[in-house]
Design a protein around this motif. Structure first.
Motif, PDB file in Angstrom:
ATOM      1  N   ILE A 115       9.784  -2.453 -11.272  1.00  0.00           N
ATOM      2  CA  ILE A 115      10.967  -0.904 -11.470  1.00  0.00           C
ATOM      3  C   ILE A 115      10.566  -0.354 -12.913  1.00  0.00           C
ATOM      4  O   ILE A 115      10.283   0.418 -12.922  1.00  0.00           O
ATOM      5  CB  ILE A 115      11.801  -0.925 -11.145  1.00  0.00           C
ATOM      6  N   PHE A 116      10.759  -1.226 -13.440  1.00  0.00           N
ATOM      7  CA  PHE A 116      10.282  -1.164 -15.755  1.00  0.00           C
ATOM      8  C   PHE A 116       8.892  -0.948 -15.491  1.00  0.00           C
ATOM      9  O   PHE A 116       8.579  -0.423 -16.750  1.00  0.00           O
ATOM     10  CB  PHE A 116      11.120  -1.913 -15.777  1.00  0.00           C
ATOM     11  N   GLN A 117       8.056  -1.281 -14.474  1.00  0.00           N
ATOM     12  CA  GLN A 117       6.407  -1.770 -15.221  1.00  0.00           C
ATOM     13  C   GLN A 117       6.012  -0.398 -15.677  1.00  0.00           C
ATOM     14  O   GLN A 117       5.366   0.058 -16.921  1.00  0.00           O
ATOM     15  CB  GLN A 117       5.279  -2.207 -14.387  1.00  0.00           C
ATOM     16  N   LEU A 118       6.641   0.715 -15.437  1.00  0.00           N
ATOM     17  CA  LEU A 118       5.516   2.330 -15.309  1.00  0.00           C
ATOM     18  C   LEU A 118       6.191   2.720 -16.894  1.00  0.00           C
ATOM     19  O   LEU A 118       5.557   3.944 -17.441  1.00  0.00           O
ATOM     20  CB  LEU A 118       6.132   3.484 -14.531  1.00  0.00           C
ATOM     21  N   THR A 119       7.448   2.758 -17.022  1.00  0.00           N
ATOM     22  CA  THR A 119       7.274   3.113 -18.915  1.00  0.00           C
ATOM     23  C   THR A 119       7.707   2.154 -20.274  1.00  0.00           C
ATOM     24  O   THR A 119       8.067   1.901 -21.151  1.00  0.00           O
ATOM     25  CB  THR A 119       9.143   3.550 -18.410  1.00  0.00           C
ATOM     26  N   SER A 120       7.391   0.947 -18.877  1.00  0.00           N
ATOM     27  CA  SER A 120       7.048  -0.086 -19.852  1.00  0.00           C
ATOM     28  C   SER A 120       5.318  -0.599 -20.375  1.00  0.00           C
ATOM     29  O   SER A 120       4.765  -0.279 -19.738  1.00  0.00           O
ATOM     30  CB  SER A 120       8.077  -1.503 -19.629  1.00  0.00           C
ATOM     31  N   PRO A 121       4.996  -1.129 -21.398  1.00  0.00           N
ATOM     32  CA  PRO A 121       3.705  -2.334 -21.686  1.00  0.00           C
ATOM     33  C   PRO A 121       3.224  -2.925 -21.140  1.00  0.00           C
ATOM     34  O   PRO A 121       4.225  -3.514 -20.583  1.00  0.00           O
ATOM     35  CB  PRO A 121       3.552  -2.429 -23.235  1.00  0.00           C
ATOM     36  N   VAL A 122       2.119  -2.494 -20.917  1.00  0.00           N
ATOM     37  CA  VAL A 122       1.423  -3.709 -20.301  1.00  0.00           C
ATOM     38  C   VAL A 122       1.138  -5.020 -21.529  1.00  0.00           C
ATOM     39  O   VAL A 122       0.504  -4.804 -22.184  1.00  0.00           O
ATOM     40  CB  VAL A 122       0.017  -3.785 -19.695  1.00  0.00           C
TER      41      VAL A 122
ATOM     42  N   LEU B 201       7.016   8.924 -21.454  1.00  0.00           N
ATOM     43  CA  LEU B 201       6.821   9.793 -20.375  1.00  0.00           C
ATOM     44  C   LEU B 201       6.886   9.930 -19.180  1.00  0.00           C
ATOM     45  O   LEU B 201       6.806  10.418 -18.150  1.00  0.00           O
ATOM     46  CB  LEU B 201       5.755  11.120 -21.190  1.00  0.00           C
ATOM     47  N   MET B 202       6.739   9.118 -18.537  1.00  0.00           N
ATOM     48  CA  MET B 202       6.842   8.229 -16.819  1.00  0.00           C
ATOM     49  C   MET B 202       8.080   8.295 -16.297  1.00  0.00           C
ATOM     50  O   MET B 202       8.044   7.502 -15.194  1.00  0.00           O
ATOM     51  CB  MET B 202       5.783   6.711 -16.701  1.00  0.00           C
TER      52      MET B 202
ATOM     53  N   LEU C 294       0.764  -1.571   0.203  1.00  0.00           N
ATOM     54  CA  LEU C 294       0.368   0.059   0.171  1.00  0.00           C
ATOM     55  C   LEU C 294       0.856   1.231  -0.205  1.00  0.00           C
ATOM     56  O   LEU C 294       0.964   1.838  -0.538  1.00  0.00           O
ATOM     57  CB  LEU C 294      -0.871   0.071   1.325  1.00  0.00           C
ATOM     58  N   LYS C 295       1.910   1.512   1.081  1.00  0.00           N
ATOM     59  CA  LYS C 295       3.526   2.483   0.389  1.00  0.00           C
ATOM     60  C   LYS C 295       3.628   2.330  -0.329  1.00  0.00           C
ATOM     61  O   LYS C 295       3.508   3.869  -1.269  1.00  0.00           O
ATOM     62  CB  LYS C 295       3.993   1.900   1.943  1.00  0.00           C
ATOM     63  N   LEU C 296       3.287   1.554  -1.318  1.00  0.00           N
ATOM     64  CA  LEU C 296       4.500   1.221  -3.190  1.00  0.00           C
ATOM     65  C   LEU C 296       3.428   1.902  -3.611  1.00  0.00           C
ATOM     66  O   LEU C 296       3.644   3.290  -4.573  1.00  0.00           O
ATOM     67  CB  LEU C 296       4.961   0.415  -3.319  1.00  0.00           C
ATOM     68  N   VAL C 297       2.258   1.796  -3.541  1.00  0.00           N
ATOM     69  CA  VAL C 297       0.685   2.087  -4.976  1.00  0.00           C
ATOM     70  C   VAL C 297       0.717   3.345  -4.025  1.00  0.00           C
ATOM     71  O   VAL C 297       0.307   4.717  -5.094  1.00  0.00           O
ATOM     72  CB  VAL C 297      -0.278   1.700  -3.840  1.00  0.00           C
ATOM     73  N   SER C 298       0.891   4.161  -2.844  1.00  0.00           N
ATOM     74  CA  SER C 298       0.610   5.815  -3.398  1.00  0.00           C
ATOM     75  C   SER C 298       1.412   6.475  -3.077  1.00  0.00           C
ATOM     76  O   SER C 298       0.975   7.231  -3.952  1.00  0.00           O
ATOM     77  CB  SER C 298       0.575   5.654  -1.273  1.00  0.00           C
ATOM     78  N   LYS C 299       2.790   5.483  -3.093  1.00  0.00           N
ATOM     79  CA  LYS C 299       3.606   6.843  -3.659  1.00  0.00           C
ATOM     80  C   LYS C 299       3.444   6.897  -5.238  1.00  0.00           C
ATOM     81  O   LYS C 299       4.138   7.647  -5.451  1.00  0.00           O
ATOM     82  CB  LYS C 299       5.091   5.811  -3.381  1.00  0.00           C
ATOM     83  N   ARG C 300       3.563   4.875  -5.558  1.00  0.00           N
ATOM     84  CA  ARG C 300       2.735   5.498  -7.283  1.00  0.00           C
ATOM     85  C   ARG C 300       2.147   5.990  -7.942  1.00  0.00           C
ATOM     86  O   ARG C 300       2.342   6.565  -8.920  1.00  0.00           O
ATOM     87  CB  ARG C 300       2.813   3.696  -8.032  1.00  0.00           C
ATOM     88  N   ALA C 301       1.054   6.427  -7.190  1.00  0.00           N
ATOM     89  CA  ALA C 301       0.339   7.597  -7.706  1.00  0.00           C
ATOM     90  C   ALA C 301       0.235   8.757  -8.069  1.00  0.00           C
ATOM     91  O   ALA C 301       0.339   9.778  -8.318  1.00  0.00           O
ATOM     92  CB  ALA C 301      -1.471   6.996  -6.054  1.00  0.00           C
ATOM     93  N   GLU C 302       1.681   9.416  -6.338  1.00  0.00           N
ATOM     94  CA  GLU C 302       1.784  10.726  -6.472  1.00  0.00           C
ATOM     95  C   GLU C 302       3.136  10.776  -7.539  1.00  0.00           C
ATOM     96  O   GLU C 302       3.106  11.877  -8.383  1.00  0.00           O
ATOM     97  CB  GLU C 302       2.523  10.505  -5.115  1.00  0.00           C
ATOM     98  N   ALA C 303       4.347   9.786  -7.609  1.00  0.00           N
ATOM     99  CA  ALA C 303       4.842  10.298  -8.852  1.00  0.00           C
ATOM    100  C   ALA C 303       4.508  10.089  -9.760  1.00  0.00           C
ATOM    101  O   ALA C 303       5.053  10.870 -10.870  1.00  0.00           O
ATOM    102  CB  ALA C 303       5.574   9.051  -8.840  1.00  0.00           C
ATOM    103  N   MET C 304       3.169   9.003 -10.906  1.00  0.00           N
ATOM    104  CA  MET C 304       2.766   9.501 -11.860  1.00  0.00           C
ATOM    105  C   MET C 304       1.848  10.972 -11.446  1.00  0.00           C
ATOM    106  O   MET C 304       1.954  10.980 -13.353  1.00  0.00           O
ATOM    107  CB  MET C 304       1.309   8.389 -11.786  1.00  0.00           C
ATOM    108  N   GLN C 305       1.239  11.355 -10.984  1.00  0.00           N
ATOM    109  CA  GLN C 305       0.716  12.398 -10.855  1.00  0.00           C
ATOM    110  C   GLN C 305       1.513  13.737 -11.035  1.00  0.00           C
ATOM    111  O   GLN C 305       1.346  14.459 -11.874  1.00  0.00           O
ATOM    112  CB  GLN C 305      -0.001  12.662  -9.659  1.00  0.00           C
ATOM    113  N   LYS C 306       2.892  13.472 -10.321  1.00  0.00           N
ATOM    114  CA  LYS C 306       3.418  14.355 -10.651  1.00  0.00           C
ATOM    115  C   LYS C 306       4.448  14.795 -12.192  1.00  0.00           C
ATOM    116  O   LYS C 306       4.730  15.676 -12.714  1.00  0.00           O
ATOM    117  CB  LYS C 306       5.004  13.972  -9.729  1.00  0.00           C
ATOM    118  N   ALA C 307       4.270  13.801 -12.439  1.00  0.00           N
ATOM    119  CA  ALA C 307       5.409  13.069 -14.044  1.00  0.00           C
ATOM    120  C   ALA C 307       3.484  13.385 -15.035  1.00  0.00           C
ATOM    121  O   ALA C 307       4.369  14.323 -15.720  1.00  0.00           O
ATOM    122  CB  ALA C 307       5.074  11.964 -14.496  1.00  0.00           C
ATOM    123  N   CYS C 308       2.384  13.617 -14.513  1.00  0.00           N
ATOM    124  CA  CYS C 308       1.225  13.672 -15.854  1.00  0.00           C
ATOM    125  C   CYS C 308       1.462  15.484 -15.745  1.00  0.00           C
ATOM    126  O   CYS C 308       0.847  16.153 -16.431  1.00  0.00           O
ATOM    127  CB  CYS C 308       0.607  13.759 -15.014  1.00  0.00           C
ATOM    128  N   GLU C 309       2.275  16.200 -14.765  1.00  0.00           N
ATOM    129  CA  GLU C 309       2.510  17.753 -14.759  1.00  0.00           C
ATOM    130  C   GLU C 309       3.552  18.110 -15.177  1.00  0.00           C
ATOM    131  O   GLU C 309       2.676  19.175 -15.487  1.00  0.00           O
ATOM    132  CB  GLU C 309       1.792  18.036 -13.155  1.00  0.00           C
TER     133      GLU C 309
END
Length: 293
Positions: A242-249, A198-199, A107-122
């Motif tokens: 780690i590489f999931q955010l910048t790689s395809p699902v 871009l992530m 859950l801590k990682l998911v929360s961190k992931r959400a924040e990090a993705m939001q920042k990258a979007c901005e």
């Protein structure tokens, strides 16, 4: 062999998890624990908030994770999976289900992931688009021809691929894909280019948190979005995450590999039924279900 699969962002809905909270004391304990870990009462938003409230990234990702994981905990009293997989965010729920991660750490990682993705979007305006009715290879080749960042992001099932990238590049790609025969090429209402280069800022931020987290040896293999094959080595699981955010699902490929390795049924654990539908489109003979609670 039983495969458990866990949905990602987009599966949320108002009052999600309320039935679990009201019915199971162990669910109540975990929901209360989640509120403490996050530092705010996410249960208020999950149980009483609107669809709009649930769309905020810092709420959506933890909410879907919490719902899926608690549903699995309640179900796990009866049986265990032989293999697991999760679609994007769902991979964190899968890693709790196969005991690689604790509920708190995930859950801590998911929360961190959400924040990090939001920042990258901005940092850079970007988006995604769904493409229906074309071969994956054709979509990939069209993306490669477009100026700017646009890549294949979600291989959901045969004939359904999501692309991700800069807004102008996505719009050009959609026009070209329609010219090449796509049934639909539709820009999605999302805040950024998930699973694209871009992530990268989010990947770097999340990588540090993942490296500092304890990953256990799982009780069964996970088929990760990045590699698509069965993984049980904690170091390899970390690297793929780690590489999931910048790689395809690579969902289509993951499900096909699970079937090749002996999966006879797929149980979708979490909000919605999207993954059951995708599994059926990948192999119509496959048995799919949701847990009865």
């Amino acid at each position: 062999m039983k495969a458990y699969v866990f949905p990602g962002q987009g599966a949320q809905y108002p009052k999600m998890g309320l039935d679990l909270y009201e019915k199971y004391p162990e669910a109540q304990d975990l929901f209360n624990q989640a509120n403490k870990i996050l530092g705010f009462n996410i249960t208020d938003i999950m149980f009483e908030g609107s669809a709009e409230d649930l769309k905020k990234t810092n709420v959506t990702q933890p909410a879907v994770f919490i719902h899926s994981t608690i549903m699995n905990e309640v179900l796990a009293n009866n049986e265990k999976p032989d293999m697991v997989a999760g679609h994007s965010l769902g991979e964190f729920s899968a890693l709790v289900a196969n005991k690689t991660l604790s509920f708190e750490d995930a859950l801590k990682l998911v929360s961190k992931r959400a924040e990090a993705m939001q920042k990258a979007c901005e940092l850079q305006p970007s988006t995604m688009a769904a493409v229906l009715g074309l071969e994956d290879e054709l979509v990939e080749s069209v993306c490669a021809e477009i100026d700017g960042v646009v890549v294949a992001a979600n291989y959901n099932c045969p004939g359904q691929l999501v692309i991700s990238g800069e807004i102008a590049a996505i719009e050009k790609a959609c026009e070209e894909l329609k010219n090449r025969g796509a049934k639909r090429a539709l820009v999605l209402p999302v805040g950024g280019a998930f699973h694209s280069p871009l992530m990268e800022p989010a990947r770097e931020e999340l990588a540090k948190a993942i490296e500092e987290t304890n990953f256990n040896t799982p009780i069964c293999p996970i088929y990760q979005n990045v590699s698509t094959f069965a993984v049980t080595n904690p170091s390899e699981i970390k690297e793929n995450l780690i590489f999931q955010l910048t790689s395809p699902v690579k969902w289509t490929q993951s499900v096909q590999n699970m079937i090749n390795d002996g999966a006879t049924s797929f149980t979708e654990i979490g909000p919605g039924k999207v993954l059951q539908g995708l599994v059926k489109k990948i192999d119509r003979k496959m048995v799919t279900s949701a847990p009865e609670l």
